[in-house]
Motif scaffolding. Sequence first.
Motif, PDB file in Angstrom:
ATOM      1  N   ARG A   1       0.843  -1.208   0.000  1.00 53.36           N
ATOM      2  CA  ARG A   1       0.000   0.000   0.000  1.00 53.36           C
ATOM      3  C   ARG A   1       0.877   1.256   0.000  1.00 53.36           C
ATOM      4  N   THR A   2       1.908   1.256   0.831  1.00 52.99           N
ATOM      5  CA  THR A   2       2.792   2.428   0.898  1.00 52.99           C
ATOM      6  C   THR A   2       3.466   2.674  -0.438  1.00 52.99           C
ATOM      7  N   SER A   3       3.936   1.600  -1.084  1.00 58.70           N
ATOM      8  CA  SER A   3       4.636   1.801  -2.357  1.00 58.70           C
ATOM      9  C   SER A   3       3.668   2.270  -3.443  1.00 58.70           C
ATOM     10  N   VAL A   4       2.429   1.795  -3.410  1.00 56.13           N
ATOM     11  CA  VAL A   4       1.436   2.242  -4.393  1.00 56.13           C
ATOM     12  C   VAL A   4       1.163   3.730  -4.201  1.00 56.13           C
ATOM     13  N   ILE A   5       0.936   4.126  -2.951  1.00 56.21           N
ATOM     14  CA  ILE A   5       0.619   5.534  -2.673  1.00 56.21           C
ATOM     15  C   ILE A   5       1.775   6.450  -3.093  1.00 56.21           C
ATOM     16  N   GLU A   6       2.992   6.021  -2.762  1.00 57.25           N
ATOM     17  CA  GLU A   6       4.176   6.822  -3.147  1.00 57.25           C
ATOM     18  C   GLU A   6       4.261   6.972  -4.666  1.00 57.25           C
ATOM     19  N   TYR A   7       4.042   5.854  -5.347  1.00 55.71           N
ATOM     20  CA  TYR A   7       4.140   5.859  -6.808  1.00 55.71           C
ATOM     21  C   TYR A   7       3.061   6.760  -7.420  1.00 55.71           C
ATOM     22  N   CYS A   8       1.848   6.652  -6.876  1.00 58.97           N
ATOM     23  CA  CYS A   8       0.742   7.462  -7.405  1.00 58.97           C
ATOM     24  C   CYS A   8       1.022   8.943  -7.227  1.00 58.97           C
ATOM     25  N   SER A   9       1.570   9.338  -6.070  1.00 59.03           N
ATOM     26  CA  SER A   9       1.813  10.774  -5.903  1.00 59.03           C
ATOM     27  C   SER A   9       2.934  11.251  -6.822  1.00 59.03           C
ATOM     28  N   THR A  10       3.854  10.362  -7.165  1.00 65.44           N
ATOM     29  CA  THR A  10       4.923  10.765  -8.089  1.00 65.44           C
ATOM     30  C   THR A  10       4.384  10.907  -9.509  1.00 65.44           C
ATOM     31  N   ILE A  11       3.750   9.855 -10.039  1.00 66.38           N
ATOM     32  CA  ILE A  11       3.286   9.937 -11.433  1.00 66.38           C
ATOM     33  C   ILE A  11       2.121  10.925 -11.565  1.00 66.38           C
ATOM     34  N   GLY A  12       1.370  11.088 -10.475  1.00 66.49           N
ATOM     35  CA  GLY A  12       0.186  11.954 -10.508  1.00 66.49           C
ATOM     36  C   GLY A  12       0.497  13.409 -10.784  1.00 66.49           C
ATOM     37  N   THR A  13       1.741  13.826 -10.519  1.00 70.41           N
ATOM     38  CA  THR A  13       2.095  15.230 -10.739  1.00 70.41           C
ATOM     39  C   THR A  13       2.842  15.426 -12.061  1.00 70.41           C
ATOM     40  N   ASP A  14       2.979  14.371 -12.849  1.00 72.83           N
ATOM     41  CA  ASP A  14       3.649  14.484 -14.148  1.00 72.83           C
ATOM     42  C   ASP A  14       2.585  14.544 -15.249  1.00 72.83           C
ATOM     43  N   PRO A  15       2.395  15.726 -15.864  1.00 76.85           N
ATOM     44  CA  PRO A  15       1.317  15.846 -16.865  1.00 76.85           C
ATOM     45  C   PRO A  15       1.518  14.962 -18.088  1.00 76.85           C
ATOM     46  N   LEU A  16       2.724  14.438 -18.276  1.00 77.90           N
ATOM     47  CA  LEU A  16       2.919  13.524 -19.398  1.00 77.90           C
ATOM     48  C   LEU A  16       2.443  12.109 -19.056  1.00 77.90           C
TER      49      LEU A  16
END
Length: 341
Positions: free
Chosen positions: A9-24
């Motif tokens: 769960r922690t790794s999913v959340i971390e990953y989502c916040s990273t990719i979530g801020t990349d408009p590409l």
Amino acid sequence: MNGISDTLRTSVIEYCSTIGTDPLLVQGAGGNVSWKEENTLWVKASGTWLAESAEKDIFVPVDLPHLRTAIETGDFSVTPRLRGESALRPSIETLLHALMPHRVVVHLHAIEILAHLVRVNCHTDFLSLLDPSIQWAMVDYHKPGPALASAVGTALTQNPNIEVIFLRNHGVVMGGANIAEVSQMLDRLTAALATVPVGLCNQPRPSLTESSHCDQYIPAEDANVQQLALNAELFNRLASQWALYPDHVVFLGAKAYAYTTWEAFGEEHNGKQELPELVFILGNGVFVKPSFNKAKSAQLRCYYDVLARQIPCLPAEGLTPAQIAELLNWDAEQYRMNLSK
Ligand SMILES: [Zn+2]
């Protein structure tokens, strides 16, 4: 919950916040991520933003055996059953996540991939551009929901080893044992499919010229988005290559309001109460009403990013009028759009 689940769960959340801020990679509330934990499918809630995964609870627990039983009987219209209480609804693309056998599933409208998926010959291109070790399939465009899930189900039946499914005029679904695997796959795909966007024109910031309608509009802030009106080649694509993928239609409507001059805009709209929220004036700029929200701005930027990566003289293949109509009459999508305002 045990330690392994916590880590996942922690790794999913971390990953989502990273990719979530990349408009590409992610645009507004688009894209969704899930992980499976015994009988529970944790999937992103409809209308929530991946970028907010660290601050908000954006995942909802869904009954996985219930969905799998429905899939086995060919019922792709099944309504996901929540495990426990939640005010949020599971993503409209939940079934894609249940269909994929992998522990972690990521579905994105990633620009470098989407820019290819709107081209007529994308399947042939992928055969030459992608590493042959990647197990992938491509499905034709279907409305997100039961029709798309059914097509993905067929692709998975034909090749159960698939790890990547490309959705024409839509995006990509990737599965892996953990976030590291999926993240690595996304990097491989975006590197193999990367294209060079057209450069920015050196033109002054657009200004509102004399028009009785101008007081209702402000120039769109994003300099890249302005290219849609300042670059004649991009502008010429607006009329016939507007509805290229579902989120674009749902958030920005069925057609582009594009005009060669403000006068031409005025001729069409004089005396009308309702003016379009987004207007393109050739060589002058892209203009929006103050009500144009951040979800729509993210979609408009996505559209520039896709259009700027098209091959000159090769038209992108858009959705048909029937496909556009079925998207706009869809209650679940309307719900998602309202939540994202
Ligand atoms: Zn999607």
